[in-house]
Design a protein around this motif. Structure first.
Motif, PDB file in Angstrom:
ATOM      1  N   ASP A   1      53.199  35.516  55.757  1.00 20.91           N
ATOM      2  CA  ASP A   1      53.517  34.473  54.279  1.00 20.91           C
ATOM      3  C   ASP A   1      52.539  32.953  55.293  1.00 20.91           C
TER       4      ASP A   1
ATOM      5  N   LYS B   1      53.640  36.315  45.216  1.00 15.96           N
ATOM      6  CA  LYS B   1      54.113  36.792  46.720  1.00 15.96           C
ATOM      7  C   LYS B   1      54.094  38.840  47.129  1.00 15.96           C
ATOM      8  N   GLU B   2      53.587  39.096  45.762  1.00 18.43           N
ATOM      9  CA  GLU B   2      52.758  40.892  45.928  1.00 18.43           C
ATOM     10  C   GLU B   2      51.564  40.722  46.400  1.00 18.43           C
TER      11      GLU B   2
ATOM     12  N   LYS C   1      57.219  46.757  35.513  1.00 18.26           N
ATOM     13  CA  LYS C   1      57.205  46.615  36.435  1.00 18.26           C
ATOM     14  C   LYS C   1      58.291  46.817  37.354  1.00 18.26           C
TER      15      LYS C   1
ATOM     16  N   ARG D   1      46.589  39.844  50.038  1.00 16.81           N
ATOM     17  CA  ARG D   1      48.310  40.164  51.380  1.00 16.81           C
ATOM     18  C   ARG D   1      47.655  40.460  51.978  1.00 16.81           C
TER      19      ARG D   1
ATOM     20  N   PRO E   1      57.131  36.406  42.087  1.00 14.27           N
ATOM     21  CA  PRO E   1      56.859  37.342  42.629  1.00 14.27           C
ATOM     22  C   PRO E   1      55.657  38.348  42.425  1.00 14.27           C
ATOM     23  N   LEU E   2      54.562  37.949  41.004  1.00 13.83           N
ATOM     24  CA  LEU E   2      53.248  38.739  41.377  1.00 13.83           C
ATOM     25  C   LEU E   2      52.288  38.140  42.530  1.00 13.83           C
TER      26      LEU E   2
ATOM     27  N   LYS F   1      59.599  46.372  40.612  1.00 17.79           N
ATOM     28  CA  LYS F   1      59.345  45.486  42.286  1.00 17.79           C
ATOM     29  C   LYS F   1      60.188  44.301  41.142  1.00 17.79           C
ATOM     30  N   MET F   2      59.264  43.722  39.842  1.00 20.62           N
ATOM     31  CA  MET F   2      59.663  42.147  39.094  1.00 20.62           C
ATOM     32  C   MET F   2      60.990  42.354  38.670  1.00 20.62           C
TER      33      MET F   2
END
Lengths: 277, 277, 277, 277
Positions: D15, D198-199, B215, D9, D195-196, B217-218
């Motif tokens: 956040d 956070k998404e 991915k 999200r 990051p996952l 974005k990662m």
């Protein structure tokens, strides 16, 4: 739509049977048959191998196995006798009338294997060596394709697709355990792979309980499980003196233990209406 | 005793630095440096690749990547341009003065790659293709050895040992994610592999966050993590139009996103006292 | 030295047999017996459950299963009927004379379960809920301890040790598949766990092929494999209308398919010299 | 549609910041902050713990950790001081003014923890102890929810959903390594989880590099990686004499090593524009 075509059950509804020609009597591998392949991990010397081959023949083995070029994790381990070992296997083949199987690691080995070897094995570590798969797809010899150490069922059938797509349809699949977190056994046999392959594909599937478990005591129970789950055969390691084996001794049966396994396997095969040749 | 020798920190206490010769300025890979390799998954056509190469050069890339022979899971997927693509890479190399890296899947490809390619990559699926490792060990070209999909650290260092044992010491390791149960990402980056390799071995190690995550974005966060953990560089996929890429579009950065990644990486490299060439 | 003591084969050489008292005829679980536990994933309503229980009794089931408190991954899924469902199971127990098993998720549920339930099940997700294990160790009721989703054999036997150490020795282990990278099946049955547990421990072990595979078509082959490998029984999900089940419909057998499984299992049990009660 | 709602999200775009009240100065956990939680695996005795707490305070720790009830794989391992240890933590809290965190294994422990403990931790082994999650969802205390040993990102967020659905929104996630095939490290840190999460979610996420790696030498590099990847903090084990620790000594930093880690972490936090409280 499934990503594999030629390997799929949709492409071919009836089960594929691979016929292995032999001097005495050909061997059929596939649905309705129960085939046993046995022998040592590696061919170590002539006397030992030929003696063992004769013993195995007398206790009911259909195909002889023996490693010539061993894919060893370390470059410093015993890597097999190579060409010299092939002559030993040829001699054993003559004496017993049984067909032989050995692993091919590099297409350049085909030249001297072609006339003698009856089944060419693609090992786990080469399951996605696409270069080798493409070459082997052009050869008119039965192929045994081992599942990669962490290959999904789909990746395995796509590797098979490479071979079939090359034109070689004499293909047998071999489940040999997958890598999991469990440290007690070398690998974890994916017993569910047997009914899954039978549903998704027309190809024969056998199980190698020796590499899968890494412990000879587990070879019997896992072999029985494989046949009961519908596998078309098993491939087991047998060594006259497992403690002295140059490789994989811990997972090798003695000929005596093999006899017990054989009778159990035969009883299960009969219960499942499977023929022996 | 550890089963690997030449790859071990005991065998060589100081960190190995691999020097990649280049027309303009050679590139050093190893402890104390931060190297960025970038480019598309596969070379698709001349204009696109050469344009991208020039863009990448202008925004700070050290080495150009590009696939010619792609190891595709399915025989029906796009497999790369082969020799034709090599000419395109050669042209890009001339225009930018940057060294190039591409994957070698079969030793027979060496003949035409030898004069042009600066780093030969061994892909994950061939990490235990011992036949190829032995051949590559005899070649006097830098090698980038990707970790197998489910290879342990020990197996990876033993694969490196095959290359070193053949005489080729210009070896770089590349962590590219391991296979786990997690379905959200393509693979799971083993970030701990970086300090582990640094402890066990003297070899340089870089990280491929594109294949590891699948991915785009990662790619940024994982690249930052890699450099912060001590990796000697990263290898990322960049494509001018990821949505139209013939392979791996989902994990490719646009040149614009690459710029952001570059500045973040450089900031971290400085914080860790790493040079850029 | 092994970290588990009371669960070990060294502590107790002979196989443990757990006796489940029942109004008609008690059920023995352990080496030499083949026990079948069947029923729906969750008790959904009185008529359906009692009808199914009577059908199952007539086609040869030894113990009835049924979920009251379901450990669901999402808080928004159907979580079972709770106490209300227990009354339904009690009624089924009276009508059939068969013992019943259900999962206990919290020791506070023991009060109302104690008088009715014959076997308390600890589910996979609670295998290392040590607080619950300690409490259950003080109860004088047979316990079925499922293997955790990614528990090693050693961790599983140590969880068993918690129960045994509390004084409760009526303990049965249940292999229900482990988590691997393979996406085709819900989990991967660790068939090797059966001979391993038999070697390391004196405790009975059964297999749950329904949760392990997630596909009803695989339940038959995997059940046969389990018995052939030496398991002391199986626990399968049966639902009168799998398509309408509130949970786990895809892995549930119809009563008709169960009959086929039963006769195959019985044939294998006989071949392995196992009694049915 | 994603199976989790309150944790998503989509449900909450901004956040979430969890505020931990403290006598001196409250601590904020979430995007834009970098929080460090440190302390020994288990509280072992008063003098040692209070001394260490004062040292940690002086070198920049925001929250003190300490185990009272340890979920030990074996029933024969040291399980913590229980209530007695809580008094020690309370004393340390008074002396340092720092908030404290400890694991709750059973809702019955809440009574005596409630007044003293500032963050209740749900351990990996209880991530799917839904009974405990439901109870904890009703409590007005911040919760730290560790990822299960082999929980997918989705299962983890669904466990969070249980807590949020109960009404408790003061929830912090903690990545602590997942189980893979790699034997060199205890677990494999899933760096991509940062990051996952956070998404996919608005919840704060921190990383525990001590349990994840099992080796103190790796704690520094993995902590740096976590902050660089965007984690909101780290939780590390520190022990005055790791060699004598009653549990987890191998992964514990000395206070001296902690200082080095602290300054590296702070530098990275500044680079990422993160505040310290």
């Amino acid at each position: 739509m499934k990503p594999f075509r030629l390997a799929s059950r949709e492409y071919r509804k009836e089960d594929s049977i691979v016929i292995i020609p032999a001097t005495e009597e050909s061997v059929s591998i596939g649905e309705g048959y129960c085939t046993i392949i046995a022998g040592p991990c590696a061919v170590e010397n002539a006397d030992q191998y030929i003696d063992l081959a004769c013993t195995l023949k007398s206790v009911g083995v259909h195909i002889l196995r023996g490693g010539l070029f061993k894919p060893r994790t370390s470059p410093y381990s015993f890597k097999g006798l190579g060409i010299e070992g092939l002559e030993i296997m040829e001699e054993a083949k003559k004496k017993t009338g049984l067909p032989i199987i050995t692993e091919i690691m590099d297409i350049r080995e085909l030249d001297f294997m072609y006339n003698t070897v009856d089944i060419l094995q693609i090992g786990s570590r080469n399951m996605q060596n696409f270069s080798l798969l493409e070459e082997i797809g052009k050869v008119d010899k039965p192929i045994l394709l081992k599942r990669g150490l962490s290959a999904t069922i789909e990746e395995w059938l796509l590797a098979a697709e490479y071979v079939l797509n090359g034109g070689n349809t004499n293909l047998i699949l071999c489940e040999r355990g997958i890598r999991t977190f469990e440290p007690y056994t070398r690998n974890t046999v994916d017993i569910g792979a047997i009914p899954l392959i039978k549903e998704l594909s027309h190809l024969p599937i056998i199980v190698d309980p020796s590499h899968a478990t890494g412990k000879w005591k587990m070879v019997g129970p896992v072999s029985r499980a494989a046949i009961a789950a519908g596998a078309d055969g098993i491939m087991v390691e047998v060594h006259p003196e497992p403690d002295r084996a140059l490789s994989d001794g811990k997972q090798s049966l003695t000929p005596e233990n093999y006899k017990k396994l054989y009778s159990e396997t035969i009883a299960l095969a009969k219960l499942g209406n499977k023929k022996l040749k």
